[in-house]
Design a protein around this motif. Structure first.
Motif, mmCIF file in Angstrom:
data_model
loop_
_atom_site.group_PDB
_atom_site.id
_atom_site.type_symbol
_atom_site.label_atom_id
_atom_site.label_comp_id
_atom_site.label_asym_id
_atom_site.label_seq_id
_atom_site.Cartn_x
_atom_site.Cartn_y
_atom_site.Cartn_z
ATOM 1 N N VAL A 194 -7.155 10.374 6.536
ATOM 2 C CA VAL A 194 -7.182 8.988 6.612
ATOM 3 C C VAL A 194 -5.750 8.520 5.951
ATOM 4 C CG1 VAL A 194 -7.645 6.708 5.288
ATOM 5 C CG2 VAL A 194 -9.438 8.255 6.336
ATOM 6 N N ILE A 195 -4.954 7.630 6.481
ATOM 7 C CA ILE A 195 -3.779 7.083 5.773
ATOM 8 C C ILE A 195 -4.322 5.687 5.716
ATOM 9 C CG2 ILE A 195 -1.529 6.233 6.264
ATOM 10 C CD1 ILE A 195 -1.202 8.495 8.187
ATOM 11 N N ALA A 196 -4.371 5.242 4.290
ATOM 12 C CA ALA A 196 -4.853 4.056 3.419
ATOM 13 C C ALA A 196 -3.482 3.103 3.153
ATOM 14 C CB ALA A 196 -5.718 4.168 2.550
ATOM 15 N N ALA A 197 -3.351 2.207 3.604
ATOM 16 C CA ALA A 197 -2.257 1.093 3.483
ATOM 17 C C ALA A 197 -2.895 -0.148 2.523
ATOM 18 C CB ALA A 197 -1.449 0.639 4.663
ATOM 19 N N VAL A 198 -2.106 -0.610 1.888
ATOM 20 C CA VAL A 198 -2.455 -1.989 1.066
ATOM 21 C C VAL A 198 -1.658 -3.015 1.458
ATOM 22 C CG1 VAL A 198 -2.367 -2.889 -1.094
ATOM 23 C CG2 VAL A 198 -3.334 -0.331 -0.794
ATOM 24 N N ASP A 199 -2.160 -3.919 1.736
ATOM 25 C CA ASP A 199 -1.295 -5.345 2.161
ATOM 26 C C ASP A 199 -1.015 -6.240 0.765
ATOM 27 O OD1 ASP A 199 -1.816 -4.724 4.924
ATOM 28 O OD2 ASP A 199 -3.573 -5.837 4.993
ATOM 29 N N TYR A 200 -0.110 -5.536 0.203
ATOM 30 C CA TYR A 200 0.301 -5.918 -1.222
ATOM 31 C C TYR A 200 0.877 -7.442 -1.026
ATOM 32 C CZ TYR A 200 2.400 -6.168 -5.816
ATOM 33 O OH TYR A 200 2.465 -6.740 -6.896
ATOM 34 N N ALA A 201 -0.090 -8.381 -2.022
ATOM 35 C CA ALA A 201 0.349 -9.673 -2.443
ATOM 36 C C ALA A 201 -0.209 -10.451 -1.209
ATOM 37 C CB ALA A 201 1.675 -9.847 -2.734
ATOM 38 N N GLY A 202 -0.605 -9.818 0.001
ATOM 39 C CA GLY A 202 -1.111 -10.526 1.160
ATOM 40 C C GLY A 202 -0.252 -10.296 2.243
ATOM 41 N N HIS A 203 0.729 -9.608 2.080
ATOM 42 C CA HIS A 203 2.010 -9.270 3.161
ATOM 43 C C HIS A 203 1.346 -7.885 3.853
ATOM 44 C CE1 HIS A 203 5.571 -8.199 5.194
ATOM 45 N NE2 HIS A 203 6.008 -9.238 4.794
ATOM 46 N N ALA B 231 0.931 -4.707 6.108
ATOM 47 C CA ALA B 231 1.804 -3.226 5.978
ATOM 48 C C ALA B 231 2.384 -2.952 7.520
ATOM 49 C CB ALA B 231 0.911 -2.157 5.519
ATOM 50 N N GLU B 232 2.867 -1.997 7.587
ATOM 51 C CA GLU B 232 3.604 -1.975 9.013
ATOM 52 C C GLU B 232 2.713 -1.132 9.799
ATOM 53 O OE1 GLU B 232 5.991 -3.059 10.456
ATOM 54 O OE2 GLU B 232 7.320 -4.035 8.736
ATOM 55 N N TYR B 233 1.650 -1.873 10.276
ATOM 56 C CA TYR B 233 0.623 -0.860 10.679
ATOM 57 C C TYR B 233 0.928 -0.195 12.277
ATOM 58 C CZ TYR B 233 -2.506 -2.482 7.327
ATOM 59 O OH TYR B 233 -3.177 -2.852 6.269
ATOM 60 N N ASP B 234 1.727 -0.866 13.029
ATOM 61 C CA ASP B 234 2.153 -0.412 14.297
ATOM 62 C C ASP B 234 2.771 1.174 13.721
ATOM 63 O OD1 ASP B 234 0.897 -2.180 15.824
ATOM 64 O OD2 ASP B 234 2.812 -3.091 16.495
ATOM 65 N N GLU B 235 3.687 1.103 12.856
ATOM 66 C CA GLU B 235 4.452 2.474 12.444
ATOM 67 C C GLU B 235 3.479 3.335 11.932
ATOM 68 O OE1 GLU B 235 7.598 3.126 13.615
ATOM 69 O OE2 GLU B 235 7.207 1.095 14.637
ATOM 70 N N LEU B 236 2.608 2.910 10.874
ATOM 71 C CA LEU B 236 1.622 3.809 10.152
ATOM 72 C C LEU B 236 0.733 4.479 11.464
ATOM 73 C CD1 LEU B 236 0.638 1.436 7.387
ATOM 74 C CD2 LEU B 236 1.679 3.674 7.316
ATOM 75 N N ARG B 237 0.288 3.925 12.401
ATOM 76 C CA ARG B 237 -0.724 4.276 13.571
ATOM 77 C C ARG B 237 0.020 5.463 14.168
ATOM 78 N NH1 ARG B 237 -5.683 4.150 14.414
ATOM 79 N NH2 ARG B 237 -5.878 1.980 14.065
ATOM 80 N N LYS B 238 1.345 5.201 14.362
ATOM 81 C CA LYS B 238 2.334 6.409 15.140
ATOM 82 C C LYS B 238 2.108 7.655 14.244
ATOM 83 C CE LYS B 238 5.316 3.529 17.286
ATOM 84 N NZ LYS B 238 6.953 3.128 17.558
ATOM 85 N N VAL B 239 2.156 7.512 12.808
ATOM 86 C CA VAL B 239 1.942 8.712 11.921
ATOM 87 C C VAL B 239 0.811 9.341 11.861
ATOM 88 C CG1 VAL B 239 2.473 9.204 9.465
ATOM 89 C CG2 VAL B 239 3.780 7.714 10.417
ATOM 90 N N ALA B 240 -0.482 8.438 12.000
ATOM 91 C CA ALA B 240 -1.641 8.709 11.795
ATOM 92 C C ALA B 240 -2.149 9.315 13.020
ATOM 93 C CB ALA B 240 -2.583 7.595 11.764
#
Length: 374
Positions: free
Chosen positions: A121-130, A132-141
Motif C-alpha cells: 500500500v502507498i498511503a497518502a494524506v490530504d494535508y490540511a484538506g489539499h 495529494a498528487e493521486y495520478d502520480e502516486l497511482r503510477k508509482v503504485a
C-alpha cells in the motif's frame, strides 16, 4: 481561548439526534444505511462504510487491503500517527517517504524511491484538506502492484482534477472528529470503488461476521446462523451519531465555502507579514480546508506559538513527524530520514479555522501575528 478548530452544531443537528433517540434503533439501524448513501453523494458515487472513528477507518482500510507481517506500507511522516500505526499493528513495515516542500503532501518521487516488491500500500494524506498528487502516486503504485490509500481525514468535499475525494484511490478514509469538516462527535468512514475491498472492510468492522448464505463455508443451521471466517473488530457507528452526520452533511457545502472564504481572507491579510510563509494551492485542486497552516520562519515558531497562546489564541502544530515518536524510535527509525517533513514541522503553525470563526476573531489573530513578527 479562541480554538484552532471546533464543531458547528445547530438546532437541526440536535433535532436529528433527538429523533434517532426516540426511534426503535440506537445502532445498526436505518440511519447507518442512510448516512452511507448520503456520504456517497460526496465521493462521486463510490460506496462508503461508516466506522467509529478516523483511526478505526485506517485500521479497517489496511485490514481490507490484506496488510500482514512482511508487507511494506509507504506513507508520509507529516500526519497523525494513526496513518502509520494502524499498518504497524497489523505487522507491516512502515516506510516513510518525504513530502513535497510546499504542500507537505507525500512526494510521488520520494515514494517511488522507496517502493519495493514488498510494497502493498502507498498511503497518502490530504494535508490540511489539499488533495495529494493521486495520478502520480497511482503510477508509482502500479509499478509494484500496490494499492493506493487516501487518508482524507482533512479533505471530504474536496476535488482533484474535477474528481471527488473518495474516488481517487483504491481505499479512502475519512474522519468526523469535531474539528473536521463535518462531525459525528466521533466517527469515520472507508470508501472504495472495489467491491471486494468494500466487502472485506464491512466484514472487518463488523467483527468478521458473515450472514450471506452464499458465502458460508458450512451448511446453515437456520435463520440465526452466521460465520466468522476471518477475525474482525466492532467498529460500528451507531444510528444516533449517523443521524448527526446526516444533518451535518446537508451543510457541508456551506462549511466548505466558509472555510474557503476565511482562508482567502487570511491570505490577503497576512500577505505582507514578515517572517511568515503562507500555504499554497495547486491549480488543479478544489480543497476542502481543514487547517490553515502557516510557516513561521527564522526559528521563531516556538516564540510565536507561546505568545499567541498567552494571548488566548489557540494555535496548534500539525504534526510531529511520525517516526520521531518513541514507539517508532524503539523500532529503529531515526531523525533525519525526511528533511522536508522535518523542516516543515519546525516551522508549521495552524491558525484558527472553522465555519463560525468571525472576521473580528480573524482580525484578532492577524493583529497578534503582526505585533509579534512586525
Amino acid at each position: 481561548m479562541l480554538p484552532y478548530g471546533k464543531q458547528t452544531i445547530e438546532d437541526s443537528d440536535i433535532a436529528a439526534v433527538t429523533e434517532a433517540l426516540r426511534s426503535d434503533w440506537l445502532t445498526t439501524g436505518p440511519q447507518v444505511d442512510a448516512f452511507e448513501r448520503d456520504l456517497a453523494e460526496w465521493t462521486g458515487g463510490v460506496p462508503v462504510t461508516v466506522v467509529s472513528n478516523g483511526t478505526a477507518a485506517l485500521h479497517v482500510a489496511y485490514a481490507a487491503a490484506g496488510i500482514k507481517a512482511g508487507d511494506e506500507v509507504v506513507t508520509t511522516p507529516m500526519t497523525f500517527v494513526a496513518t502509520a500505526s494502524c499498518a504497524t499493528i497489523l505487522g507491516a513495515e512502515v516506510v516513510f517517504a518525504d513530502v513535497e516542500e510546499d504542500t507537505a503532501n507525500l512526494d510521488p518521487a520520494a515514494a517511488a524511491a522507496v517502493t519495493t516488491e514488498r510494497t502493498k500500500v502507498i498511503a497518502a494524506v490530504d494535508y490540511a484538506g489539499h488533495p495529494a498528487e493521486y495520478d502520480e502516486l497511482r503510477k508509482v503504485a502500479d509499478e509494484v502492484g500496490a494499492l493506493v490509500l487516501a487518508d482524507a481525514a482533512h479533505a471530504i468535499g474536496g476535488t482533484y482534477k474535477g474528481r471527488f475525494v473518495g474516488s481517487l484511490a483504491d481505499l479512502t478514509t475519512f474522519s468526523f472528529f469535531p474539528t473536521k469538516n463535518l462531525t459525528t462527535a466521533e466517527g469515520g468512514g472507508v470508501a472504495s470503488p472495489d467491491s471486494e475491498l468494500m466487502k472485506r472492510a464491512r466484514r472487518f468492522k463488523g467483527i468478521g461476521m458473515i450472514r450471506e448464505e452464499a458465502d458460508f463455508a458450512n451448511p446453515t443451521d437456520g435463520g440465526w446462523y452466521y460465520e466468522v471466517q476471518e477475525f474482525g473488530v466492532n467498529y460500528r457507528l451507531p444510528d444516533v451519531l449517523c443521524a448527526l452526520g446526516r444533518a451535518q452533511l446537508t451543510r457541508l457545502g456551506a462549511f466548505k465555502a466558509r472555510r474557503t472564504a476565511l482562508r482567502a481572507r487570511y491570505n490577503e491579510l497576512l500577505a505582507d507579514v514578515p517572517g511568515l510563509r503562507l500555504p499554497v494551492e495547486r491549480d488543479w485542486v478544489d480543497p476542502a480546508y481543514h487547517l490553515y497552516p502557516v510557516r513561521v520562519l527564522d526559528g521563531r515558531r516556538r516564540e510565536v506559538y507561546d505568545k499567541l497562546r498567552a494571548a488566548g489564541i489557540g494555535v496548534q502544530v500539525n504534526y510531529i513527524p511520525v517516526y520521531w515518536h518513541p514507539a517508532y524510535a524503539e523500532l529503529g527509525y531515526r531523525r533525519g530520514m525526511c528533511p522536508n517533513a522535518e523542516k516543515f514541522y519546525a516551522e508549521e503553525l495552524s491558525l484558527p479555522l472553522f465555519p463560525t470563526l468571525t472576521e473580528n476573531d480573524q482580525d484578532r489573530v492577524v493583529e497578534a501575528l503582526r505585533t509579534i513578527l512586525g
